[in-house]
Design a protein around this motif. Sequence first.
Motif, PDB file in Angstrom:
ATOM      1  N   ALA A 109      60.896 -12.346   7.240  1.00 14.42           N
ATOM      2  CA  ALA A 109      60.923 -13.814   7.227  1.00 14.42           C
ATOM      3  C   ALA A 109      59.637 -14.387   7.821  1.00 14.42           C
ATOM      4  N   GLN A 110      59.157 -13.791   8.901  1.00 16.54           N
ATOM      5  CA  GLN A 110      57.898 -14.236   9.515  1.00 16.54           C
ATOM      6  C   GLN A 110      56.735 -14.050   8.557  1.00 16.54           C
ATOM      7  N   ARG A 111      56.706 -12.886   7.911  1.00 11.87           N
ATOM      8  CA  ARG A 111      55.605 -12.596   6.977  1.00 11.87           C
ATOM      9  C   ARG A 111      55.611 -13.592   5.825  1.00 11.87           C
ATOM     10  N   LYS A 112      56.782 -13.836   5.279  1.00  7.70           N
ATOM     11  CA  LYS A 112      56.874 -14.722   4.109  1.00  7.70           C
ATOM     12  C   LYS A 112      56.424 -16.136   4.454  1.00  7.70           C
ATOM     13  N   ALA A 113      56.833 -16.621   5.620  1.00  8.52           N
ATOM     14  CA  ALA A 113      56.461 -17.979   6.028  1.00  8.52           C
ATOM     15  C   ALA A 113      54.956 -18.089   6.253  1.00  8.52           C
ATOM     16  N   ARG A 114      54.382 -17.090   6.911  1.00  6.88           N
ATOM     17  CA  ARG A 114      52.949 -17.127   7.206  1.00  6.88           C
ATOM     18  C   ARG A 114      52.121 -17.001   5.931  1.00  6.88           C
TER      19      ARG A 114
END
Length: 388
Positions: free
Chosen positions: A153-158
């Motif tokens: 989720a962090q990767r996708k948002a960034r």
Amino acid sequence: MTVISETEAHFTANSARDKHPLPATRNQAEHAVGAASAESEEVVRLHHVNRRFGTTQALKDVSLTVKRGEIVGIIGRSGAGKSTLIRCLNGLERPDDGIIEIEGNPITGLSEKQLQSVRSRVGMVFQHFNLLSAKTVEQNVALPLKIAGYDKAQRKARVAELLALVGLEDKAAQYPAALSGGQKQRVGIARALAANPALLLCDEATSALDPETTRSILALLQSLNQKLGITVLLITHEMEVIKKVAHRVAVLNGGEIIEEGPVWQVFAHPQSALTRTLLSGLLPQLPEALAEKLSQHRAGEAIYSVHYAAQDDVGQARQGEILTLMAAELAGQFRLIQGGVDHIQHYAVVRFFFSVPVANAESEQNILHWLQQQQAHVELIGYVTGHA
């Protein structure tokens, strides 16, 4: 294999996540940059750095500082030491002696494991993009975050934020083969920004691109510098690139910095022969037919070159003002041969050539005295008999 391993040397740098948390939004990124600014005014400091390869000295007593938020260009011909310098900055080469600091932290003498936390503060943009062809745009940008252990989720948002920042939000699912050169470089820039670095190293980032694409990439780097406050060190052999985006420039030759200063100042008053050569395609030159007739024998006409820089008044260019005044005050005493004006960092940078008859010594002295009063740099370059 070499290219991939060098690229991944930067990606594996983000293991110190607890020291430099990944901002989830652009506002948080800007806040993080602002907070880091209070920690250290200088992002890069090189102090008497030397690097030798056998009998070849690739870097010789190099000292340079880059302050937070600056764009600094390093320019030089092939073999000048540019690649060695950038590899020393990202820890892929170790200097023989001297000090290198990133955000006040010495990196010379660190182990490979210790270098990882330093590299987490340094993003790298390569000449030939170095994208992984078997991965999508989204996967390429996410790779350093995945290696560092951030969840999906962090990767996708960034990644979504970064692709929007570089204008590629609609290319996330595509593979590098489907992209243009400029789009590939935008992906490379987004990947370099993934972990919110303090420093962006650009190694000939535009030399593989056409002129129009180069302009768009340079505009993007300027925009990122202004929006994010990121510090940029730009390695190039193209003075045009330096002119468009850099605040300061250092000229590297034979491993030594032979000239350094604000870009407008170096353009207005180049000190070294190499710098004048590098600028030859950008500044007005004496017509070739006239240059061939130059002699050191004082006869006919004396030919002078003039460099002059004046700060623009509230953005209003004082285009050619020195020539207007000169023509008004010294009418009929000189012949204008060729000249031009450029605008760099709110300065009007003027270069022109004029001639004055040797027989009219009084006019010659009047002109030289007047130009000195204007704080112009004047150089006698020779004499010609008759008109070109």
